[in-house]
Design an enzyme around this catalytic site. Sequence first.
Site, PDB file in Angstrom:
ATOM      1  CG  HIS A  43      -2.066  -1.047   0.986  1.00 50.85           C
ATOM      2  ND1 HIS A  43      -3.179  -0.840   0.218  1.00 50.85           N
ATOM      3  CD2 HIS A  43      -2.155  -2.316   1.449  1.00 50.85           C
ATOM      4  CE1 HIS A  43      -3.929  -1.935   0.216  1.00 50.85           C
ATOM      5  NE2 HIS A  43      -3.322  -2.854   0.948  1.00 50.85           N
ATOM      6  CG  ASP A  45       1.281   0.521  -5.565  1.00 55.93           C
ATOM      7  OD1 ASP A  45       0.452   0.775  -4.664  1.00 55.93           O
ATOM      8  OD2 ASP A  45       1.036  -0.269  -6.515  1.00 55.93           O
ATOM      9  N   GLY A 130      -8.072 -13.888  -8.208  1.00 57.51           N
ATOM     10  CA  GLY A 130      -8.517 -13.149  -7.018  1.00 57.51           C
ATOM     11  C   GLY A 130      -7.772 -13.536  -5.750  1.00 57.51           C
ATOM     12  CB  ALA A 131      -5.200 -15.863  -4.963  1.00 61.70           C
ATOM     13  CB  SER A 134      -0.643  -9.496  -9.947  1.00 59.09           C
ATOM     14  OG  SER A 134      -0.358  -8.698  -8.869  1.00 59.09           O
ATOM     15  CG  ASP A 186      -0.387  -5.632  -8.581  1.00 62.73           C
ATOM     16  OD1 ASP A 186       0.496  -5.477  -7.717  1.00 62.73           O
ATOM     17  OD2 ASP A 186      -1.596  -5.711  -8.302  1.00 62.73           O
TER      18      ASP A 186
HETATM   19  C1  GLA Z   1      -2.881  -4.332  -5.153  1.00 61.73           C
HETATM   20  C2  GLA Z   1      -2.692  -3.184  -6.136  1.00 61.73           C
HETATM   21  C3  GLA Z   1      -1.253  -2.660  -6.071  1.00 61.73           C
HETATM   22  C4  GLA Z   1      -0.846  -2.334  -4.630  1.00 61.73           C
HETATM   23  C5  GLA Z   1      -1.189  -3.496  -3.688  1.00 61.73           C
HETATM   24  C6  GLA Z   1      -0.965  -3.143  -2.245  1.00 61.73           C
HETATM   25  O1  GLA Z   1      -2.098  -5.422  -5.528  1.00 61.73           O
HETATM   26  O2  GLA Z   1      -2.980  -3.598  -7.459  1.00 61.73           O
HETATM   27  O3  GLA Z   1      -1.131  -1.536  -6.901  1.00 61.73           O
HETATM   28  O4  GLA Z   1      -1.449  -1.149  -4.201  1.00 61.73           O
HETATM   29  O5  GLA Z   1      -2.534  -3.927  -3.843  1.00 61.73           O
HETATM   30  O6  GLA Z   1       0.371  -2.929  -1.998  1.00 61.73           O
END
Ligand code: GLA
Length: 406
Positions: A43, A45, A130-131, A134, A186
Amino acid sequence: MNAEKLGMTVDELKEKFIEIYGHSEEKIRVFSAPGRVNLIGEHTDYNGGYVFPAALTMGTFVVARARADRILRLAATDLEDRVEASLDRLEEYRHLKWGNYQLGVADQLQKHGYGLTGCDMLFHGTLPYGAGLSSSASIEVATALTLATLGKEAFGEDAAIDLVELAKIGQKAENLYVGVNCGIMDQFASAMGKVNHAIFLNAKDLSYKLVPLNLGDNNIVIANTNKKRGLGDSKYNERRRECETGLDVLKTVLPGISCLGDVSYEQFIEHKHVIKDEVIRKRVEHVVSENDRVKKSVETLYKGNLSEFGRLMVDSHCSLRDLYEVTGIELDTLVEEALKIDGVLGSRMTGAGFGGCSVSIVKKDATEWFIEKVGREYERKVGLKADFYVSEARDGARENRIGNGR
Ligand code: GLA
């Protein structure tokens, strides 16, 4: 990525493609883009901070063949749905339940000036959906690479493909078409990953360094909570708004900052009293301290101090649990049980949270026991079965040329 390990060989994928779309003179091409695991920096980025992800062995394959018209056809190995869309009316397909990621990417590519050609595409995913690994970014980046490459060839352009730009386009498609205000991590990891390396990425300006992952006799073990969640209806966007509120308050005393990534931990301690709302203060404290931890983690990794790296991972989890409040019983149990095992250097949630996966650094000779014991205790306490993946850092998006005769 290796398709064979993952259910279907590349040849089987091509056979399936021909079964759906038929034969033609044109050559079939195969592209892939991986998922990612973030080792630390959660959290941060979308706050202009640092992240430290690695690309995974699992991801998305796209088998594709250019068409002479402006029609895109989409199919997947695990779905009955088929989508047919015109490259001239991409705005019309936003409501699609499946296909919106791909068409969103096509739309964004065109809006960024890419010339596209029609194409038939078959998608094959080897990531759990959804895990928190990405799966969506890997679909977006694989689609972007396929369409950009085939379009470039159709228009006879010879400029190299800019993978960072494709990552940004994938992110934009997710923001606009899927409704998740995600950051760049991601898609960037999926596009730019490198075998045996993690990416130390500054999400503010996208400068990055590939850091060798010398884990010695340790494995990266991912544990999936198997808790179903959808990022769109989760609290992800709410956390983003809370950070924006915190930033606005801090700007009153630190006028030079443009994002929370600009704030040092010392500055936060000095000025935190201006943030009157306790919840907002906790969110900001997480972001600022997490950003600090990423920098320290990379330093410790360079020094080969894996136990310190593991300790920072645990601090990160505690901060995500207590300050950012995005873990929950499933992730907390996985991490708690992991840390009881001898041979575990560190463990934390990875990705957005609210379910999803944990990542642990585990001694190779303790890995089997880890999977058995953590799995058993997790099921006993939470009532769900966890899945485990022992992963290596792999390369990012690319064309799979083996067997393509190219
Ligand atoms: C998801 C979002 C990323 C990042 C993470 C938390 O994966 O796609 O951009 O914010 O949550 O770090």
